[in-house]
Design a protein around this motif. Sequence first.
Motif, short mmCIF file in Angstrom:
data_model
loop_
_atom_site.label_atom_id
_atom_site.label_comp_id
_atom_site.label_asym_id
_atom_site.label_seq_id
_atom_site.Cartn_x
_atom_site.Cartn_y
_atom_site.Cartn_z
N ALA A 233 37.33 53.16 42.05
CA ALA A 233 35.96 52.78 41.70
C ALA A 233 35.48 51.56 42.47
O ALA A 233 34.86 50.66 41.93
CB ALA A 233 35.82 52.56 40.20
N ASN A 234 35.77 51.53 43.79
CA ASN A 234 35.36 50.42 44.64
C ASN A 234 34.49 50.92 45.79
O ASN A 234 34.70 52.01 46.32
CB ASN A 234 36.58 49.71 45.24
N GLU B 284 33.17 46.28 42.84
CA GLU B 284 34.31 46.78 42.07
C GLU B 284 33.81 47.40 40.78
O GLU B 284 32.78 46.99 40.24
CB GLU B 284 35.27 45.64 41.77
N LYS B 285 34.52 48.37 40.32
CA LYS B 285 34.22 49.05 39.04
C LYS B 285 32.84 49.70 39.04
O LYS B 285 32.06 49.51 38.13
CB LYS B 285 34.39 48.10 37.87
N TYR C 81 27.40 48.93 38.51
CA TYR C 81 28.79 48.54 38.40
C TYR C 81 29.00 47.58 37.25
O TYR C 81 28.06 46.87 36.82
CB TYR C 81 29.28 47.93 39.72
#
Length: 96
Positions: free
Chosen positions: A27-28, A46-47, A94
């Motif tokens: 998930a980056n 990120e995420k 995100y």
Amino acid sequence: MGGLEKAKNSGLHDYEIVEIEVDYNNANIIMVYNSPDGKRYEFNIEKFITFTISHEEAWGKGKYVCSSEIQLVNDNMYMLEIELNSGDRIIAKYLI
């Protein structure tokens, strides 16, 4: 949020988009840009929850940022919106 703060208030205006790499399993997202003065910047998201990008080139070919913004969507999520000089958009949501 780190280096992404630069994207607030059209802070990426006239930056050239060089590369986007998506690591779905972790998930980056890594977005690489060149600044107007030629410096290379790498922004890590990120995420990510959602990621969309168009390549319709409604205003013609383009690879430069017209506008960029980061908004808080809710208590734990941000949204990055980038519009290119082609009219295309990059949107990433995100987690914090």
